[in-house]
Design an enzyme around this catalytic site. Structure first.
Site, short mmCIF file in Angstrom:
data_model
loop_
_atom_site.label_atom_id
_atom_site.label_comp_id
_atom_site.label_asym_id
_atom_site.label_seq_id
_atom_site.Cartn_x
_atom_site.Cartn_y
_atom_site.Cartn_z
N ASP A 196 0.81 -1.22 0.00
CA ASP A 196 0.00 0.00 0.00
C ASP A 196 0.84 1.27 0.00
OD1 ASP A 196 -2.55 1.07 -0.24
OD2 ASP A 196 -2.78 1.41 1.91
N ASP A 252 -3.65 -4.26 -5.29
CA ASP A 252 -3.01 -2.97 -5.55
C ASP A 252 -1.55 -3.06 -5.98
OD1 ASP A 252 -5.42 -1.94 -4.68
OD2 ASP A 252 -4.66 -1.23 -2.75
N ASP A 295 -12.00 0.94 5.25
CA ASP A 295 -10.96 1.20 4.26
C ASP A 295 -9.79 1.96 4.87
OD1 ASP A 295 -12.28 0.09 1.96
OD2 ASP A 295 -13.59 1.83 1.96
#
Length: 299
Positions: free
Chosen positions: A86, A124, A273
């Site tokens: 991330d 991601d 989130d």
């Protein structure tokens, strides 16, 4: 003339009886919030992915695939431990270095045994490199993803889908082709779209077909439909705990589209989130947000 081979039966995915949603529904029933408990049952009673994002994944993987096999169902697992995960944002963390990650993947794969599962690989990780992630070494990350794919695919009955972001993040799908190839998608079953996002099934499916074509055809994909019932939020930080969203299509391997292997609830509905809009840390259960998703669901 020989008959054509029969199509493989669509999988039935495993429901974790100890999910946060299941525990919440039970707690609210005890407290007399029966109507709210029934709404949260819309989450608790449906299959959701299990995220493996810390050390010691192997035994947890084994427990999940064993429980799924006992129920004659298929587990959906997320491998989420790549270094510089991330890019230091809300879900930062991951392995210390490349060697640590390879050992972790080895343990994950060993946990699968011969049971098999659907594995969503590193949400991601590819799209962040395309968009720009200065913390990550691109060559190392692509190599680790390729290693993970080939290692996981050594396990019987395991399907691997490399995450490919979502249609709003990298709108020109052609930008993902070379990165996905570097990540070893040739050995994977396909790619995953819309993980932890809110794009509609239609938008995601159209994007998936275009990306598959650019990859040369033949690759399948899965779509995260966990929270896309009302589509995306039009406003700032549209990806982070947006208001007014709803549960989407329940998980199923019966999609009516030969290239779309499944609608899955990869992001577990009701888990935050990140610490935006008053939410708890990323991945933490948020009861009132879960309740809103369920109340607004159309079915």
């Amino acid at each position: 003339m020989d008959a054509a081979p029969a199509a493989a039966a669509a999988p039935t995915f495993w429901v974790d009886p100890q999910s946060a949603a299941a525990r919440q529904a039970a707690q609210w029933r005890r407290a007399g919030r029966v109507a709210d408990a029934r709404f949260v049952d819309r989450i608790a009673g449906r299959p959701q992915a299990s995220w493996l994002n810390d050390d010691g994944a192997g035994p947890i993987v084994r427990a999940h695939v064993d429980a799924a096999a006992k129920a004659r169902r298929t587990a959906v697992l997320v491998a989420y431990f790549v270094p510089h995960r991330d890019c230091g944002a809300y879900s930062s963390g991951g392995a210390r270095d490349a060697a640590h990650y390879r050992r972790w993947i080895d343990g994950f794969a060993a946990g699968l045994g011969t049971r098999g599962a659907y594995v969503i690989l590193e949400p991601d990780a590819v799209a962040q490199l395309v968009a720009g992630c200065p913390r990550a070494n691109a060559a190392e990350r692509y190599g680790l993803l390729a290693y993970a794919i080939q290692r996981l695919k050594r396990q019987p009955h395991t399907k691997v889908y490399v995450d490919a972001g979502n249609a709003s993040w990298i709108p020109d799908e052609r930008r993902l082709v070379a990165p996905l190839r570097r990540a070893g998608i040739a050995r994977a079953d396909g790619f995953a779209l819309n993980v932890s996002n809110y794009q509609t099934n239609k938008v995601s499916s159209d994007y998936g077909h275009r990306l598959a074509k650019e990859l040369g055809g033949g690759k399948h994909f899965v779509i995260d439909s966990s929270r896309n019932g009302n589509g995306p939020f039009r406003g700032a930080q549209s990806w982070c705990n947006p208001p007014g969203r709803a549960l989407g299509t329940p998980p199923t391997g019966r999609t009516g589209d030969p290239a779309l292997d499944a609608y899955l609830w990869i992001k577990r509905p009701g888990e935050s989130d990140g610490t935006c809009r008053g939410g708890p840390q990323a991945g933490r259960w948020w009861p009132e947000y879960a309740l809103g998703l369920a109340k607004r669901a159309r079915g």
